[in-house]
Design an enzyme around this catalytic site. Structure first.
Site, mmCIF file in Angstrom:
data_model
loop_
_atom_site.group_PDB
_atom_site.id
_atom_site.type_symbol
_atom_site.label_atom_id
_atom_site.label_comp_id
_atom_site.label_asym_id
_atom_site.label_seq_id
_atom_site.Cartn_x
_atom_site.Cartn_y
_atom_site.Cartn_z
ATOM 1 C CE LYS A 166 -57.783 17.657 -40.509
ATOM 2 N NZ LYS A 166 -58.019 17.831 -39.081
ATOM 3 N N GLY A 221 -52.993 11.075 -41.837
ATOM 4 C CA GLY A 221 -52.339 10.413 -42.971
ATOM 5 C C GLY A 221 -53.284 9.766 -43.973
ATOM 6 C CD GLU A 239 -50.168 21.368 -46.290
ATOM 7 O OE1 GLU A 239 -51.046 21.759 -45.529
ATOM 8 O OE2 GLU A 239 -49.255 20.601 -45.934
ATOM 9 C CG HIS A 260 -45.920 15.658 -35.133
ATOM 10 N ND1 HIS A 260 -47.077 15.253 -35.752
ATOM 11 C CD2 HIS A 260 -46.308 16.149 -33.926
ATOM 12 C CE1 HIS A 260 -48.103 15.484 -34.957
ATOM 13 N NE2 HIS A 260 -47.663 16.022 -33.842
ATOM 14 C CD GLU A 277 -51.172 17.117 -35.309
ATOM 15 O OE1 GLU A 277 -51.685 16.169 -34.698
ATOM 16 O OE2 GLU A 277 -50.987 17.104 -36.549
ATOM 17 C CD GLU A 282 -53.897 16.950 -39.452
ATOM 18 O OE1 GLU A 282 -54.252 16.343 -38.437
ATOM 19 O OE2 GLU A 282 -53.559 16.391 -40.505
ATOM 20 C CG ASN A 334 -54.783 16.992 -33.086
ATOM 21 O OD1 ASN A 334 -55.293 16.714 -34.169
ATOM 22 N ND2 ASN A 334 -53.502 16.823 -32.848
ATOM 23 N NE ARG A 346 -56.870 13.542 -30.143
ATOM 24 C CZ ARG A 346 -56.424 13.692 -31.377
ATOM 25 N NH1 ARG A 346 -57.195 14.220 -32.296
ATOM 26 N NH2 ARG A 346 -55.188 13.342 -31.690
HETATM 27 C C1 MV4 Z 1 -46.835 16.781 -44.429
HETATM 28 C C2 MV4 Z 1 -45.502 16.304 -44.494
HETATM 29 C C3 MV4 Z 1 -44.592 17.043 -45.226
HETATM 30 N N1 MV4 Z 1 -44.980 18.172 -45.865
HETATM 31 N N2 MV4 Z 1 -47.161 17.924 -45.075
HETATM 32 C C4 MV4 Z 1 -48.661 13.082 -41.972
HETATM 33 C C5 MV4 Z 1 -49.937 13.008 -41.194
HETATM 34 C C6 MV4 Z 1 -50.698 14.226 -41.488
HETATM 35 N N3 MV4 Z 1 -51.250 14.738 -40.279
HETATM 36 C C7 MV4 Z 1 -49.712 15.165 -42.111
HETATM 37 N N4 MV4 Z 1 -48.523 14.426 -42.403
HETATM 38 C C8 MV4 Z 1 -47.495 14.998 -43.075
HETATM 39 N N5 MV4 Z 1 -47.777 16.148 -43.728
HETATM 40 C C9 MV4 Z 1 -46.263 18.578 -45.773
HETATM 41 N N6 MV4 Z 1 -46.619 19.677 -46.430
HETATM 42 C C10 MV4 Z 1 -45.198 15.131 -43.810
HETATM 43 C C11 MV4 Z 1 -46.189 14.458 -43.115
HETATM 44 C C12 MV4 Z 1 -45.784 13.258 -42.451
HETATM 45 C C13 MV4 Z 1 -45.692 13.177 -41.055
HETATM 46 C C14 MV4 Z 1 -46.047 14.242 -40.253
HETATM 47 C C15 MV4 Z 1 -45.972 14.153 -38.894
HETATM 48 C C16 MV4 Z 1 -45.518 12.981 -38.311
HETATM 49 C C17 MV4 Z 1 -45.176 11.902 -39.086
HETATM 50 C C18 MV4 Z 1 -45.263 11.981 -40.466
HETATM 51 C C19 MV4 Z 1 -44.902 10.877 -41.251
HETATM 52 C C20 MV4 Z 1 -45.002 10.968 -42.601
HETATM 53 C C21 MV4 Z 1 -45.451 12.140 -43.212
#
Ligand code: MV4
Length: 451
Positions: free
Chosen positions: A116, A165, A200, A208, A275, A288, A290, A292
């Protein structure tokens, strides 16, 4: 085009890939574990290979057994589906070394996006907005504290090898930081064998939203608009839709352009997803990539009319994309509901014997199925047993179709999340498009605790 491919996956996605192959007279070889002898996809494939015991390490993650089956079948290419080996760079490389085609991007780009921190750096270089934060691994707690103070709390402490996560935590103060940094680093070492961490700024109340991309080996790249995937529970998506009810046309265009910049800079090929986190002011930040095909790809297919599996096969076979960005338009609105074998109130998995599966058949519905009406749902795998996809002229029309379909959907023998899905799609906040990542926490859980 290929004449035979092997599918290194199971369940609904194996069935989904077989369906496109049949349309193009491509023969399919399936692999299956002892727990999947009776799965629909095993019958639907032209031939199938038993590769081992139920546990994924002995079957679907066993590279040697999968390669052996591929060789025996005479397949020219391997489709990895999603999950399992789909984002395993070593597997992609091995497939290539065996003289087979991996239906996906190069092993190099899979590895690059799997780290990442590396991904953040490439995206930044490509001019894609990234969340403010560190661009290198943070070595220790002292350094982490200095950086967090500079960025300003709340921050997210994340593992470079993470995703979905794991190895990630929100931190609101200096006092919490040491423990959060060390415990997530430890988890990352255990889970991924890599304790590299980064920090971050935390985006508050984000959505999302992800952009589907497609690129061939001739320098052509396209995006197929966005999917709104904010409604999740414990990082497991529940309902996805396209287009997002939140994005303005201007932001949609900017995000699409950014995604294309990323693809071109990476030299990416095949299908992929970028994403983004989107804040309340429509600022968007790379999260991120993905590398795939995704579970939720059908909503994009419904609004664009493009079969993404077909395009993956064509690209992998070396064909040039036969359409361009200007040919793509958003047609109507699509929503996917994931049907899980789990309790709607406790969310506990509910494996076991299905005794009835009765599907709604209204126009504009699409079913992706991992099971038939008397399947045994194995405790060894992901509890997703089906997907219900609806397409309508507008969001309202799609929601109405989905609600009607969920009311007709009958599953007996095991518990399912149908009740949960019905509650979500009839929730006033959902109807208004208030789809944020805290939806279940804010609106769903309070509603069920009252009932
Ligand atoms: C974050 C965020 C807020 N700020 N990064 C959750 C999974 C992972 N792929 C990244 N995630 C998050 N990163 C920053 N800088 C909040 C989340 C997050 C989240 C992101 C997408 C969908 C659902 C989520 C649920 C909780 C936290």
């Amino acid at each position: 085009m290929f004449s035979k491919i092997l599918i290194a996956n199971r369940g609904e996605i194996a069935a989904r890939i077989i369906r496109t192959c049949q349309r193009f007279n491509i023969k399919t070889a399936a692999v299956f574990s002892e727990a999947d002898q009776d799965a629909p996809y095993v019958q639907q494939a032209d031939e199938s290979y038993l590769i081992g015991k139920p546990r994924v390490n002995e079957s679907y993650l066993n590279v040697e057994k999968i390669i052996k089956a591929a060789k025996e079948s005479g397949a020219e290419a391997i489709h990895p589906g999603y999950g399992l080996l789909s984002e395993n760079a070593a597997f992609a490389e091995r497939v290539k070394q065996e003289g087979l085609t991996f239906i996906g991007p190069s092993a190099e780009v899979i590895a690059e996006m799997g780290d990442k921190i590396a991904a953040r750096n490439v995206m930044k270089a490509a001019g894609v907005p990234v969340v403010p934060g560190t661009m290198e691994a943070v070595e220790n707690v002292t350094e982490a504290k200095n950086i967090a103070e500079e960025i300003g709390y709340p921050v997210m402490v994340k593992a470079a090898a993470g995703g979905g996560g794991i190895g990630m935590q929100s931190v609101s103060s200096n006092e919490e930081l040491a423990k959060a940094f060390e415990s997530n680093q430890k988890r990352a070492k255990t889970f991924f064998g890599d304790g590299k961490m980064f920090i971050e700024k935390q985006i508050i109340n984000p959505r999302h939203i992800e952009i589907q991309v497609l690129a061939d080996h001739h320098g052509h790249a396209l995006h197929l608009f966005e999917r709104e995937c904010s409604i999740q529970r414990r990082h497991q998506k529940v309902i996805e839709e396209a287009p997002s009810p939140f994005l303005s046309e201007e932001t949609r265009k900017k995000m699409g352009d950014s995604a294309l910049q990323a693809v071109q800079t990476l030299g990416y090929t095949n299908a992929g997803t970028i994403e983004f986190l989107v804040d309340e002011n429509e600022n968007f930040y790379f999260l991120e990539m993905n590398t795939r095909l995704q579970v939720e790809h059908p909503v994009t297919e419904e609004i664009t009319g493009i079969d993404l599996v077909e395009q993956q096969l064509r690209v992998a076979a070396g064909e040039a994309l036969s359409f361009s960005q200007n040919d793509l338009v958003i047609n109507g609105h699509a929503i996917e509901a994931r049907i899980y074998a789990e309790d709607s109130n406790t969310f506990y998995p509910s494996p076991g014997q299905l005794t009835k599966l009765s599907l709604p058949e209204d126009p504009g519905l699409r079913h992706e199925l991992a099971v038939h009406s008397n399947s045994f749902v194995s405790p060894f795998y992901d509890p997703m047993i089906a997907k219900l996809i609806v397409h309508g002229e507008s969001r309202e029309a799609a929601v109405q179709k989905l609600t009607a379909a969920l009311h007709q959907y009958e599953i007996e023998g095991i518990k399912s999340n149908i009740t949960m899905l019905k509650r979500i799609v009839t929730n006033e906040h959902y109807l208004q498009g208030h789809t944020t990542t805290s939806f279940i926490q804010d609106y769903y859980l309070p509603a069920i605790s009252k009932s």
